[in-house]
Write a protein that holds these residues in place. Sequence first.
Motif, PDB file in Angstrom:
ATOM      1  N   ALA A  55      35.651 -14.603  14.384  1.00  0.00           N
ATOM      2  CA  ALA A  55      36.611 -13.507  14.549  1.00  0.00           C
ATOM      3  C   ALA A  55      38.005 -13.940  14.106  1.00  0.00           C
ATOM      4  O   ALA A  55      38.706 -13.204  13.402  1.00  0.00           O
ATOM      5  CB  ALA A  55      36.628 -13.036  16.000  1.00  0.00           C
ATOM      6  N   GLU A  56      38.415 -15.153  14.503  1.00  0.00           N
ATOM      7  CA  GLU A  56      39.751 -15.630  14.128  1.00  0.00           C
ATOM      8  C   GLU A  56      39.876 -15.859  12.631  1.00  0.00           C
ATOM      9  O   GLU A  56      40.877 -15.494  12.029  1.00  0.00           O
ATOM     10  CB  GLU A  56      40.085 -16.925  14.874  1.00  0.00           C
ATOM     11  CG  GLU A  56      40.466 -16.687  16.312  1.00  0.00           C
ATOM     12  CD  GLU A  56      40.960 -17.948  16.997  1.00  0.00           C
ATOM     13  OE1 GLU A  56      41.502 -18.848  16.317  1.00  0.00           O
ATOM     14  OE2 GLU A  56      40.812 -18.024  18.227  1.00  0.00           O
ATOM     15  N   ILE A  57      38.860 -16.447  12.024  1.00  0.00           N
ATOM     16  CA  ILE A  57      38.933 -16.734  10.591  1.00  0.00           C
ATOM     17  C   ILE A  57      38.898 -15.435   9.789  1.00  0.00           C
ATOM     18  O   ILE A  57      39.553 -15.310   8.752  1.00  0.00           O
ATOM     19  CB  ILE A  57      37.820 -17.725  10.146  1.00  0.00           C
ATOM     20  CG1 ILE A  57      38.210 -18.450   8.856  1.00  0.00           C
ATOM     21  CG2 ILE A  57      36.495 -17.073   9.941  1.00  0.00           C
ATOM     22  CD1 ILE A  57      39.150 -19.573   9.024  1.00  0.00           C
ATOM     23  N   ASN A  58      38.186 -14.434  10.280  1.00  0.00           N
ATOM     24  CA  ASN A  58      38.100 -13.152   9.575  1.00  0.00           C
ATOM     25  C   ASN A  58      39.353 -12.304   9.735  1.00  0.00           C
ATOM     26  O   ASN A  58      39.664 -11.494   8.859  1.00  0.00           O
ATOM     27  CB  ASN A  58      36.875 -12.360  10.047  1.00  0.00           C
ATOM     28  CG  ASN A  58      35.603 -12.899   9.456  1.00  0.00           C
ATOM     29  OD1 ASN A  58      35.558 -13.257   8.286  1.00  0.00           O
ATOM     30  ND2 ASN A  58      34.557 -12.984  10.268  1.00  0.00           N
TER      31      ASN A  58
ATOM     32  N   ALA B  29      46.014 -14.086   4.876  1.00  0.00           N
ATOM     33  CA  ALA B  29      45.776 -15.076   3.822  1.00  0.00           C
ATOM     34  C   ALA B  29      46.648 -16.317   3.984  1.00  0.00           C
ATOM     35  O   ALA B  29      46.166 -17.442   3.847  1.00  0.00           O
ATOM     36  CB  ALA B  29      45.987 -14.447   2.450  1.00  0.00           C
ATOM     37  N   HIS B  30      47.920 -16.130   4.313  1.00  0.00           N
ATOM     38  CA  HIS B  30      48.826 -17.274   4.413  1.00  0.00           C
ATOM     39  C   HIS B  30      48.551 -18.151   5.640  1.00  0.00           C
ATOM     40  O   HIS B  30      49.067 -19.260   5.728  1.00  0.00           O
ATOM     41  CB  HIS B  30      50.287 -16.818   4.395  1.00  0.00           C
ATOM     42  CG  HIS B  30      50.707 -16.067   5.609  1.00  0.00           C
ATOM     43  ND1 HIS B  30      50.403 -14.736   5.802  1.00  0.00           N
ATOM     44  CD2 HIS B  30      51.380 -16.468   6.704  1.00  0.00           C
ATOM     45  CE1 HIS B  30      50.886 -14.344   6.959  1.00  0.00           C
ATOM     46  NE2 HIS B  30      51.486 -15.376   7.538  1.00  0.00           N
ATOM     47  N   GLU B  31      47.710 -17.690   6.581  1.00  0.00           N
ATOM     48  CA  GLU B  31      47.375 -18.469   7.771  1.00  0.00           C
ATOM     49  C   GLU B  31      45.944 -19.021   7.736  1.00  0.00           C
ATOM     50  O   GLU B  31      45.557 -19.765   8.630  1.00  0.00           O
ATOM     51  CB  GLU B  31      47.541 -17.609   9.023  1.00  0.00           C
ATOM     52  CG  GLU B  31      48.974 -17.229   9.308  1.00  0.00           C
ATOM     53  CD  GLU B  31      49.096 -16.344  10.533  1.00  0.00           C
ATOM     54  OE1 GLU B  31      48.112 -16.201  11.297  1.00  0.00           O
ATOM     55  OE2 GLU B  31      50.187 -15.788  10.725  1.00  0.00           O
ATOM     56  N   LEU B  32      45.177 -18.678   6.702  1.00  0.00           N
ATOM     57  CA  LEU B  32      43.775 -19.085   6.651  1.00  0.00           C
ATOM     58  C   LEU B  32      43.591 -20.599   6.735  1.00  0.00           C
ATOM     59  O   LEU B  32      42.737 -21.080   7.486  1.00  0.00           O
ATOM     60  CB  LEU B  32      43.108 -18.576   5.372  1.00  0.00           C
ATOM     61  CG  LEU B  32      42.459 -17.206   5.474  1.00  0.00           C
ATOM     62  CD1 LEU B  32      41.978 -16.757   4.107  1.00  0.00           C
ATOM     63  CD2 LEU B  32      41.343 -17.187   6.483  1.00  0.00           C
TER      64      LEU B  32
END
Length: 94
Positions: free
Chosen positions: A26-29, A33-36
């Motif tokens: 859930a967090e990765i999805n 983009a700048h926090e991935l």
Amino acid sequence: MSEQPWTIERIRDALGNPALAQRFLAEINRAPAHELLAVFARWERIAKDTVAAVERGRQIAAAEARGEEPPGEWIDVTDRVLAEADRIRTRGAA
């Protein structure tokens, strides 16, 4: 520990716990983009720590099964835990 590169799938599998794996996904999805990369790096560290802890647990269990002392340095905190329990009983838990 395996030298395979860490991927989203590998992190998910290494976490072991379905609820934790779902939280990671859930967090990765949801990450912008700048926090991935930061989100991935944090969960990679968690996965590495989990894999290391599982391996350590297996080593300890194997040592105990052989009748040996568990490997590593152990600090006996029994007295501290008993004193804290006594303090809580005396004062009452909040």
